[in-house]
Design a protein around this motif. Structure first.
Motif, PDB file in Angstrom:
ATOM      1  N   HIS A  94       0.541   1.908  63.505  1.00 15.95           N
ATOM      2  CA  HIS A  94      -0.342   2.700  64.365  1.00 15.95           C
ATOM      3  C   HIS A  94       0.477   3.905  64.822  1.00 15.95           C
ATOM      4  O   HIS A  94       1.491   3.756  65.513  1.00 15.95           O
ATOM      5  N   SER A 134      -8.029   5.379  64.934  1.00 11.61           N
ATOM      6  CA  SER A 134      -7.985   4.255  65.862  1.00 11.61           C
ATOM      7  C   SER A 134      -8.969   4.528  66.995  1.00 11.61           C
ATOM      8  O   SER A 134      -8.852   5.535  67.692  1.00 11.61           O
ATOM      9  N   LEU A 141      -4.422   4.452  62.034  1.00 12.60           N
ATOM     10  CA  LEU A 141      -3.895   3.185  61.551  1.00 12.60           C
ATOM     11  C   LEU A 141      -3.475   3.350  60.099  1.00 12.60           C
ATOM     12  O   LEU A 141      -4.169   3.996  59.311  1.00 12.60           O
ATOM     13  N   TYR A 185      -3.790  -4.990  63.659  1.00 11.51           N
ATOM     14  CA  TYR A 185      -4.442  -4.070  62.728  1.00 11.51           C
ATOM     15  C   TYR A 185      -5.888  -4.481  62.452  1.00 11.51           C
ATOM     16  O   TYR A 185      -6.797  -3.640  62.481  1.00 11.51           O
TER      17      TYR A 185
END
Length: 230
Positions: A94, A134, A141, A185
């Motif tokens: 991230h 994200s 991501l 994730y």
């Protein structure tokens, strides 16, 4: 093996209680199980890990431009970063960029810093396309098939729009590179794919790794670097 009973911190997050470790420092790549018990309910549990962090080898400003149109100032930046992750196995990341904005006030022949703030930078595109936004916290991501476990150069085009103010200037650009667990994730990925209040979109099942509950128990490790923009 019971490692620790978490301590409640009232009003620790937006006025809501949070629970934190007091004496124990979690380790990377060690599976942890979280259990939550309340009278009259089944015990909720989940299992996850905190992955080992990657190393940010280099951070470089490749290109930079500034444009004024009406009452808006637009900054366009191209940034390259090199990461090194020697560990084998699937990886999930991230990545977030934030820009420090400084506000100054003239005091006689000197200037006084009156305000500092950090605003998210919009990631326009990069060599990891297609970018996966994200939904929470901003940034993008990167699943394991977008980043290899070796030294890799990632290039991103960034944009920032600010009101036209003569008393403001840019400070440091902050880069946060999180190495996240698969649970992290999959949860953020599902949130990002969920319908945005459009009745024509298909519903998405939000990922959860909790037994007898909904939500996610996940970990991440962070590497941080910055660039001074002058």
């Amino acid at each position: 093996l019971l490692v620790e009973t978490l301590t409640e911190i009232p009003g620790g997050l937006g006025g809501k209680s949070v629970f934190r470790t007091k004496d124990y420092l979690p380790e990377a790549n060690v599976p942890y199980t979280l259990r939550v018990a309340a009278e009259g309910f089944k015990t909720v549990s989940a299992r996850s890990i905190i992955p080992a962090p990657v190393k940010l080898q280099n951070l470089e400003m490749v290109d930079w431009s500034e444009q004024v149109l009406g009452n808006t100032r637009t900054y366009k930046m191209q940034v390259a970063l090199e990461i090194e992750d020697p560990a084998a196995g699937d990886k999930f990341y991230h990545l977030k960029f934030r820009q420090q904005i400084l506000t100054w006030r003239a005091v006689g022949t000197d200037t006084l810093l009156t305000k500092q703030e950090q605003v998210p930078l919009n990631i326009v595109e990069g060599n990891t396309l297609p970018l996966e936004r994200s939904f929470f916290e901003g940034g993008v991501l990167l699943p394991e098939d977008k980043a290899t476990p070796s030294v890799q150069r990632l290039v991103f085009d960034l944009e920032l729009k600010t009101p036209l103010q003569s008393d403001q200037k840019l400070g440091r650009m902050l880069v946060e590179f999180r190495t996240v667990s698969e649970d992290y994730y999959r949860y953020y990925h599902a949130i990002g794919k969920s319908p945005q209040n459009l009745p024509t979109e298909e519903p998405v099942t939000i990922y959860s790794n909790l037994d007898y509950g909904q939500g996610v128990f996940a970990g991440y490790n962070t590497a941080v670097d910055s660039l001074l923009i002058q």
